[in-house]
Design a protein around this motif. Structure first.
Motif, mmCIF file in Angstrom:
data_model
loop_
_atom_site.group_PDB
_atom_site.id
_atom_site.type_symbol
_atom_site.label_atom_id
_atom_site.label_comp_id
_atom_site.label_asym_id
_atom_site.label_seq_id
_atom_site.Cartn_x
_atom_site.Cartn_y
_atom_site.Cartn_z
ATOM 1 N N CYS A 175 -0.121 -0.470 -65.133
ATOM 2 C CA CYS A 175 -1.246 -0.999 -63.925
ATOM 3 C C CYS A 175 -2.419 -0.237 -63.601
ATOM 4 O O CYS A 175 -3.385 -0.581 -62.942
ATOM 5 C CB CYS A 175 -0.163 -1.365 -62.814
ATOM 6 N N LEU A 176 -2.280 1.177 -64.251
ATOM 7 C CA LEU A 176 -3.520 1.954 -63.511
ATOM 8 C C LEU A 176 -4.673 1.678 -64.369
ATOM 9 O O LEU A 176 -4.625 1.612 -65.787
ATOM 10 C CB LEU A 176 -2.924 3.299 -63.816
ATOM 11 N N GLY B 225 -7.186 10.163 -61.232
ATOM 12 C CA GLY B 225 -6.864 10.568 -59.975
ATOM 13 C C GLY B 225 -5.388 11.023 -59.713
ATOM 14 O O GLY B 225 -5.259 12.148 -59.243
ATOM 15 N N VAL B 226 -4.265 10.669 -60.708
ATOM 16 C CA VAL B 226 -3.193 11.155 -60.355
ATOM 17 C C VAL B 226 -3.095 12.468 -61.323
ATOM 18 O O VAL B 226 -2.515 13.359 -61.004
ATOM 19 C CB VAL B 226 -2.370 10.221 -61.304
ATOM 20 N N GLN B 227 -3.875 12.537 -62.484
ATOM 21 C CA GLN B 227 -3.986 13.791 -63.045
ATOM 22 C C GLN B 227 -4.637 14.981 -62.450
ATOM 23 O O GLN B 227 -4.192 16.032 -62.373
ATOM 24 C CB GLN B 227 -4.905 13.609 -64.306
ATOM 25 N N PHE B 228 -5.662 14.629 -61.449
ATOM 26 C CA PHE B 228 -6.181 15.598 -60.657
ATOM 27 C C PHE B 228 -5.192 15.916 -59.466
ATOM 28 O O PHE B 228 -4.915 17.303 -59.221
ATOM 29 C CB PHE B 228 -7.356 15.023 -59.849
ATOM 30 N N ALA B 229 -4.550 14.861 -58.850
ATOM 31 C CA ALA B 229 -3.177 15.368 -58.054
ATOM 32 C C ALA B 229 -2.332 16.398 -58.662
ATOM 33 O O ALA B 229 -1.894 17.246 -58.042
ATOM 34 C CB ALA B 229 -2.951 14.084 -57.516
ATOM 35 N N VAL B 230 -1.928 16.066 -59.788
ATOM 36 C CA VAL B 230 -0.948 16.842 -60.478
ATOM 37 C C VAL B 230 -1.320 18.248 -60.868
ATOM 38 O O VAL B 230 -0.917 19.114 -60.626
ATOM 39 C CB VAL B 230 -0.531 16.265 -61.810
ATOM 40 N N GLY C 136 0.320 18.302 -56.603
ATOM 41 C CA GLY C 136 0.658 17.261 -55.825
ATOM 42 C C GLY C 136 0.181 17.664 -54.184
ATOM 43 O O GLY C 136 0.694 16.860 -53.311
ATOM 44 N N LYS C 137 -0.839 18.538 -54.256
ATOM 45 C CA LYS C 137 -1.335 18.587 -52.683
ATOM 46 C C LYS C 137 -2.914 18.418 -52.781
ATOM 47 O O LYS C 137 -3.384 19.315 -53.300
ATOM 48 C CB LYS C 137 -1.096 19.800 -52.220
ATOM 49 N N CYS C 138 -3.395 17.026 -52.308
ATOM 50 C CA CYS C 138 -4.670 16.642 -52.498
ATOM 51 C C CYS C 138 -5.058 15.578 -51.739
ATOM 52 O O CYS C 138 -4.334 15.155 -51.006
ATOM 53 C CB CYS C 138 -4.891 16.290 -54.173
ATOM 54 N N LEU C 139 -6.489 15.436 -51.762
ATOM 55 C CA LEU C 139 -6.957 14.441 -50.895
ATOM 56 C C LEU C 139 -7.623 13.303 -51.991
ATOM 57 O O LEU C 139 -8.339 13.718 -52.302
ATOM 58 C CB LEU C 139 -8.022 14.839 -49.816
ATOM 59 N N ILE C 140 -7.167 12.022 -51.866
ATOM 60 C CA ILE C 140 -7.715 11.034 -53.003
ATOM 61 C C ILE C 140 -8.797 10.284 -51.732
ATOM 62 O O ILE C 140 -8.029 9.515 -50.981
ATOM 63 C CB ILE C 140 -6.543 10.192 -53.289
ATOM 64 N N ALA C 141 -10.083 10.338 -51.981
ATOM 65 C CA ALA C 141 -10.917 9.716 -50.959
ATOM 66 C C ALA C 141 -11.727 8.570 -51.731
ATOM 67 O O ALA C 141 -12.727 8.765 -51.326
ATOM 68 C CB ALA C 141 -11.846 10.931 -50.538
ATOM 69 N N ASP C 142 -11.014 7.897 -52.524
ATOM 70 C CA ASP C 142 -11.882 6.848 -53.149
ATOM 71 C C ASP C 142 -12.224 5.850 -52.038
ATOM 72 O O ASP C 142 -11.596 5.638 -51.161
ATOM 73 C CB ASP C 142 -10.989 6.283 -54.271
ATOM 74 N N LEU D 285 1.469 6.330 -55.248
ATOM 75 C CA LEU D 285 2.885 5.851 -55.672
ATOM 76 C C LEU D 285 3.029 6.513 -57.125
ATOM 77 O O LEU D 285 4.236 7.129 -57.341
ATOM 78 C CB LEU D 285 3.004 4.629 -55.613
ATOM 79 N N ALA D 286 1.986 6.623 -57.717
ATOM 80 C CA ALA D 286 2.222 6.986 -59.111
ATOM 81 C C ALA D 286 2.336 8.806 -59.247
ATOM 82 O O ALA D 286 3.061 9.143 -59.810
ATOM 83 C CB ALA D 286 0.922 6.856 -60.174
ATOM 84 N N VAL D 287 1.689 9.454 -58.271
ATOM 85 C CA VAL D 287 1.860 10.916 -57.895
ATOM 86 C C VAL D 287 3.441 11.000 -57.540
ATOM 87 O O VAL D 287 3.807 11.887 -57.984
ATOM 88 C CB VAL D 287 0.935 11.389 -57.102
ATOM 89 N N ALA D 288 3.908 10.314 -56.591
ATOM 90 C CA ALA D 288 5.095 10.243 -56.102
ATOM 91 C C ALA D 288 6.162 10.103 -57.082
ATOM 92 O O ALA D 288 7.198 10.944 -57.146
ATOM 93 C CB ALA D 288 5.373 9.271 -54.807
ATOM 94 N N ASP D 289 5.907 8.917 -58.016
ATOM 95 C CA ASP D 289 6.870 8.828 -59.134
ATOM 96 C C ASP D 289 6.832 10.104 -60.023
ATOM 97 O O ASP D 289 8.103 10.488 -60.577
ATOM 98 C CB ASP D 289 6.377 7.618 -59.867
ATOM 99 N N TYR D 290 5.717 10.650 -60.297
ATOM 100 C CA TYR D 290 5.826 11.855 -61.249
ATOM 101 C C TYR D 290 6.488 12.859 -60.671
ATOM 102 O O TYR D 290 7.050 13.656 -61.406
ATOM 103 C CB TYR D 290 4.099 12.350 -61.354
#
Length: 603
Positions: free
Chosen positions: A201-202, A209-214, A218-224, A235-240
Motif C-alpha cells: 500500500c505504500l 519515510g519508513v526507511q528514514f525512521a528505521v 525508530g526515533k524520528c519526526l515525520i512532518a509530511d 504503522l509501517a514503522v511500528a510493524d517493522y
C-alpha cells in the motif's frame, strides 16, 4: 489655600538652585573654550555634531558656524584635513568614531555556511580569497565550504574591532565537521519484512519515510504535508519493530477511533480485542497489544502507562507538545522516556515559533539540543527584555532545518511527490463516538425501516427523517474535526446538505473568528460566482461552507486542495460533482477528499 514652605524646604530649594547654576556656568565655560580654540575672533558657540565617519572610504564633512543673524562663514574639512586639525580641538568637544560592522555565520547545508554582513571592500577581498567560496546572487551574500571555517575566521580576526563576525556553534561544527561521519544513505535499507499487505500500500516516498525512521532507530519526526499518509508510514514503522510491542498511540481525542480503524485495516497481527481505546481515567489497561489515548488523559494514567513499558510510541499531531510547562507535555515526555521507538507525526510541527519544536525533540533526541537557553538564543532570537527572558522569535532557521533533516526529521510536500500521487485521494474519517448524542433514537429509525409492511412513501419519509437526525447528531463531531483542521492553516471546502449542519459549522467558525464563505440555496445563482471568487482570490478566507446541491456544480474553487464531506448524499453523482469543485482544470496539486462517517447512524 497654599501651605507655606518650611525653613527646611526653603533651604533645600536654595541648595538645588546653587548646584544648577554651577553646572550651567561650567557648560558655558567649556563651550567658550572650544570656540576660542577653533576661531579666537569668533563669539562663543556650541558646535554642531559632525557625522560619524566610515572606514569604508573618505567622506567630506562641513562645519558651519552660525550666528543669531545668520550664517557668517563655513569651512570644509576632508578626512585628512580634519585629522590635521584634531590636535587643536579638545577631546571633550568632538566625538569622531568609526562605525563597527558586525555579521553572523549560519549553516545552509551539511557542507556549506553563509556569512550575513554588510559590504566592505577589504572584507570582500578576503571572501574571494577563500578556496571554494561562492557569491549567492539571490541572497547577495557569500557562502563557503564548511572545511574553510577556521581559515575564514583567522583572516577576519585582524580586522577587529572594526569588523567582527560571530561563530558557528561548537555543537554544529562537531556535528558536521567530523570526517568519520558519512551521510546516511537510508534509501538502501531493506524494509521488506513489513507485512506484505501493508508494504504494497505504500507509495515510493512513503517507503523512503519508513526507511528514514528505521535509519534513526525508530526515533524520528515525520512532518509530511497533510494528505501524504503519515499514519500509514507510522504503522509501517511500528510493524517493522513488532518485536518491541505493545504500541501506545497518543493523539487528539477526536482521532482515537480513526486510529483504531487504520490499525485493524493494516496491522493484521492485531485482533480487535487487542486494542484498548482509553475514554476515561478509569479505563482498565489489561494486557493490551495497542493502547490509544488522548493527550489530556496521559497525565491521569501516567503511572499505569509507565508500568506497561511500551516499546513503540506514536504521537500524532505532535505539535500538541509545544508548551513544556503544561502537564500534558511533561507527562508524555515522561512516558516516552524509556520507549525504544518514538515516532512523532505532524504536518505543522512548529505552528508559529521554533521554540515549539524544542520539547518535541526531547521525546526523540534529548541530546540534540541539551540546553534550552542555548537553543533559544541561537534559533529563537532569545534575549532578555523588560518582561524577562523572551524566546518567541526566530533566527538561523536554515541552519535549524539542516540539523533537523540530518538527525531526526523527514518532511515532504505534495509538490515534491506529485508525480507519485494520484490526482485525487479519498479517505474515510470516523468521527469520535463520544461527540455523538445517544444513538437510541437513531436505532429506532433503523428498526422501522426493517418492517416489511411499510409502503414506499412511508419508507421514504422515515429514511429522510433518519438522514436528517443523523446530520444533527454529527454536528458536534464535525465541528471538533473542523477545529483540528483550522490549526493546520490550510484552506478547505466543507460540504453538507442540511441547514442544521451548515449553521452549526458556521457558528463554530464565527466563534473561532475565521473568515469563511457560505453558498447554499439562499444565495442567488448570479451571486454565487462572486462569493466563490472571494475564496479563490483572497487568502484570508480559509473555509468554504457549501451545500452539496446548491454549490456542487458550476463553481471553481481550486485554491483549496482539501475537500471535506460532513454528510453523505443519496446520489453518489452529486458527491463526485462536488469533489470536482477543487479537482478541475487549474488545480496544480493532488486533491484530498475526506468523508466524515459516524458509526451507529444512517451513514
Amino acid at each position: 489655600m497654599a501651605t507655606p514652605l518650611t525653613p527646611e524646604q526653603r533651604k533645600r530649594m536654595e541648595e538645588n538652585r546653587r548646584i544648577a547654576m554651577e553646572k550651567r556656568a561650567a557648560k558655558m565655560a567649556l563651550a567658550q573654550s572650544c570656540s576660542s580654540n577653533l576661531n579666537p575672533a569668533a563669539p562663543a558657540f556650541v558646535p554642531k555634531a559632525i557625522p560619524v565617519s566610515s572606514f569604508t572610504g573618505i567622506q567630506h564633512h562641513q562645519s558651519t558656524i552660525s550666528k543669531q543673524n545668520g550664517n557668517i562663514g563655513s569651512k570644509k574639512y576632508g578626512a585628512e584635513g580634519f585629522s590635521n586639525k584634531k590636535k587643536d580641538v579638545p577631546n571633550n568637544c568632538w566625538n569622531v568614531m568609526t562605525a563597527p560592522l558586525t555579521g553572523t555565520l549560519s549553516l545552509i547545508a551539511r557542507d556549506r555556511f553563509i556569512c550575513y554582513i554588510g559590504f566592505n571592500q577589504r572584507l570582500n577581498d578576503i571572501f574571494k580569497s577563500i578556496p571554494g567560496s561562492s557569491f549567492d546572487a539571490h541572497k547577495k551574500k557569500w557562502t563557503f565550504p564548511l572545511d574553510q571555517y577556521e581559515t575564514l575566521k583567522k583572516k577576519i580576526e585582524p580586522l577587529a574591532p572594526n569588523i567582527t563576525v560571530g561563530n558557528l556553534p561548537k555543537s554544529v561544527l562537531k556535528m558536521f565537521s567530523n570526517p568519520n561521519k558519512v551521510q546516511n544513505d537510508f534509501k538502501s535499507i531493506d524494509i521488506s519484512r513489513i507485512e506484505p499487505a501493508l508494504f504494497e500500500c505504500l507509495f515510493p516516498f512513503q517507503k523512503e519515510g519508513v526507511q528514514f525512521a528505521v535509519s534513526k532507530q525508530g526515533k524520528c519526526l515525520i512532518a509530511d504535508e497533510m494528505g501524504l499518509g503519515k499514519t500509514l508510514q507510522a504503522l509501517a514503522v511500528a510493524d517493522y519493530y513488532h518485536e518491541d510491542w505493545p504500541i501506545l498511540v497518543i493523539c487528539p481525542s477526536s482521532m482515537r477511533f480513526q486510529w483504531q480503524e487504520e490499525i485493524l485495516r493494516y496491522l493484521k497481527k492485531i485482533p480487535s480485542y487487542g486494542i484498548i481505546i482509553v475514554t476515561t481515567s478509569k479505563t482498565i489497561l489489561e494486557d493490551p497489544k495497542v493502547v490509544i489515548i488522548s493527550y489530556d488523559l496521559v497525565a491521569k494514567l501516567k503511572d499505569a502507562l509507565k508500568k506497561l513499558q511500551f516499546g513503540v510510541i506514536i504521537c500524532d499531531e505532535s505539535h500538541s507538545l509545544k508548551n513544556g510547562k503544561t502537564v500534558r507535555t511533561k507527562s508524555v515526555l515522561e512516558v516516552a522516556k524509556k520507549a525504544k521507538r518514538v515516532i512523532l507525526l505532524s504536518g505543522t510541527p512548529a505552528l508559529s515559533r521554533p521554540i515549539e519544536l524544542y520539547h518535541q525533540f526531547k521525546a526523540i533526541a534529548p541530546n540534540l539540543f541539551p540546553d534550552k537557553v542555548d537553543y533559544g538564543v541561537r534559533y529563537c532570537d532569545g534575549k532578555q527584555d523588560k518582561f524577562g527572558w523572551n524566546d518567541t522569535g526566530s533566527s538561523h532557521l536554515e541552519e535549524l532545518k539542516v540539523i533537523l533533516e540530518d538527525n531526526v526529521m523527514i518532511r515532504r510536500f505534495k509538490s515534491d511527490v506529485l508525480d507519485q500521487l494520484p490526482s485525487k485521494i479519498r479517505q474515510v474519517v470516523y468521527l469520535n463516538p463520544e461527540s455523538l448524542p445517544s444513538t437510541k433514537g437513531l436505532a429506532s429509525f433503523e428498526k422501522q425501516l426493517q418492517k416489511e409492511q411499510m409502503d414506499g412513501k412511508e419508507k421514504r419519509k422515515t429514511l429522510l427523517s433518519y438522514y436528517h437526525e443523523t446530520g444533527k447528531a454529527k454536528v458536534k463531531g464535525i465541528c471538533d474535526y473542523v477545529d483540528q483542521l483550522l490549526e493546520q492553516g490550510k484552506k478547505f471546502l466543507i460540504f453538507a446538505h442540511h441547514r442544521d449542519v451548515l449553521d452549526g459549522i458556521c457558528e463554530m467558525l464565527e466563534k473561532k473568528q475565521t473568515y469563511y464563505i457560505r453558498i447554499d440555496g439562499s444565495v442567488q445563482s448570479e451571486d454565487r460566482k462572486c462569493v466563490a471568487d472571494q475564496f479563490q482570490e483572497l487568502d484570508k478566507f480559509r473555509v468554504a461552507v457549501l451545500s452539496i446541491t446548491a454549490a456542487g456544480v458550476g463553481l471553481t474553487l481550486t485554491s483549496a486542495q482539501l475537500v471535506v464531506f460532513a454528510e453523505l448524499f443519496w446520489n453518489p453523482g452529486h458527491l463526485l460533482q462536488a469533489e470536482d469543485r477543487a479537482h478541475r482544470i487549474g488545480q496544480k496539486s493532488c486533491v484530498l477528499v475526506q468523508y466524515l462517517i459516524a458509526n451507529g447512524t444512517a451513514d
